[in-house]
Design a protein around this motif. Structure first.
Motif, PDB file in Angstrom:
ATOM      1  N   ILE A   1       4.666   5.522  -4.996  1.00  0.00           N
ATOM      2  CA  ILE A   1       4.604   5.785  -6.348  1.00  0.00           C
ATOM      3  C   ILE A   1       3.567   6.549  -7.753  1.00  0.00           C
ATOM      4  N   ASN A   2       2.505   6.559  -6.938  1.00  0.00           N
ATOM      5  CA  ASN A   2       1.439   6.483  -7.716  1.00  0.00           C
ATOM      6  C   ASN A   2       1.485   8.152  -7.894  1.00  0.00           C
ATOM      7  N   ARG A   3       1.744   9.041  -6.468  1.00  0.00           N
ATOM      8  CA  ARG A   3       1.612  10.289  -6.247  1.00  0.00           C
ATOM      9  C   ARG A   3       2.461  10.954  -8.370  1.00  0.00           C
ATOM     10  N   GLN A   4       3.527  10.436  -8.244  1.00  0.00           N
ATOM     11  CA  GLN A   4       4.616  10.645  -9.063  1.00  0.00           C
ATOM     12  C   GLN A   4       3.984  10.512 -10.458  1.00  0.00           C
ATOM     13  N   LYS A   5       3.279   9.621 -10.818  1.00  0.00           N
ATOM     14  CA  LYS A   5       2.307   9.432 -12.007  1.00  0.00           C
ATOM     15  C   LYS A   5       1.851   8.735 -11.988  1.00  0.00           C
ATOM     16  N   SER A   6       0.151   8.502 -12.069  1.00  0.00           N
ATOM     17  CA  SER A   6      -0.659   7.539 -12.257  1.00  0.00           C
ATOM     18  C   SER A   6      -0.337   6.113 -12.317  1.00  0.00           C
TER      19      SER A   6
ATOM     20  N   SER B   1       0.946  -1.375  -0.433  1.00  0.00           N
ATOM     21  CA  SER B   1      -0.397   0.193   0.036  1.00  0.00           C
ATOM     22  C   SER B   1       0.997   1.469  -0.026  1.00  0.00           C
ATOM     23  N   LYS B   2       1.766   1.133   0.844  1.00  0.00           N
ATOM     24  CA  LYS B   2       3.320   2.484   1.316  1.00  0.00           C
ATOM     25  C   LYS B   2       3.490   2.925  -0.224  1.00  0.00           C
TER      26      LYS B   2
END
Length: 86
Positions: free
Chosen positions: A32-37, A26-27
């Motif tokens: 990494i999803n914050r950088q790019k979906s 989850s973390k």
């Protein structure tokens, strides 16, 4: 609407994955999803991320490869990670 990360985490839980491992994924994925979906990632993004991690720590890069491979294979995008040796 439940996003792809939440669906993946739910699948891990359903299949008996330890809670600590689920939290670790989850973390990792949400960070990494914050950088790019993650839904928009391509093979270049995967390689770029692995190279960044490799420069920080080889062992860390190996763990990231395993996590990315498991996630993208689950998501039906194994072509993004099929070149990674894990």
């Amino acid at each position: 609407m439940v996003n792809i990360i939440d669906k993946f985490l739910q699948d891990l839980k359903i299949n008996g994955t330890a809670e600590k491992t689920v939290m670790d994924y989850s973390k990792f994925l949400k960070n990494i999803n914050r950088q790019k979906s993650l839904e928009k990632w391509d093979k270049t993004d995967v390689n770029k991320y692995i190279l960044e991690k490799h420069n920080e720590c080889f062992a860390g890069a190996q763990i990231c490869k395993v996590k990315l491979k498991r996630f993208f294979t689950w998501a039906g995008k194994s072509e993004l990670v099929s070149h990674l040796n894990t």
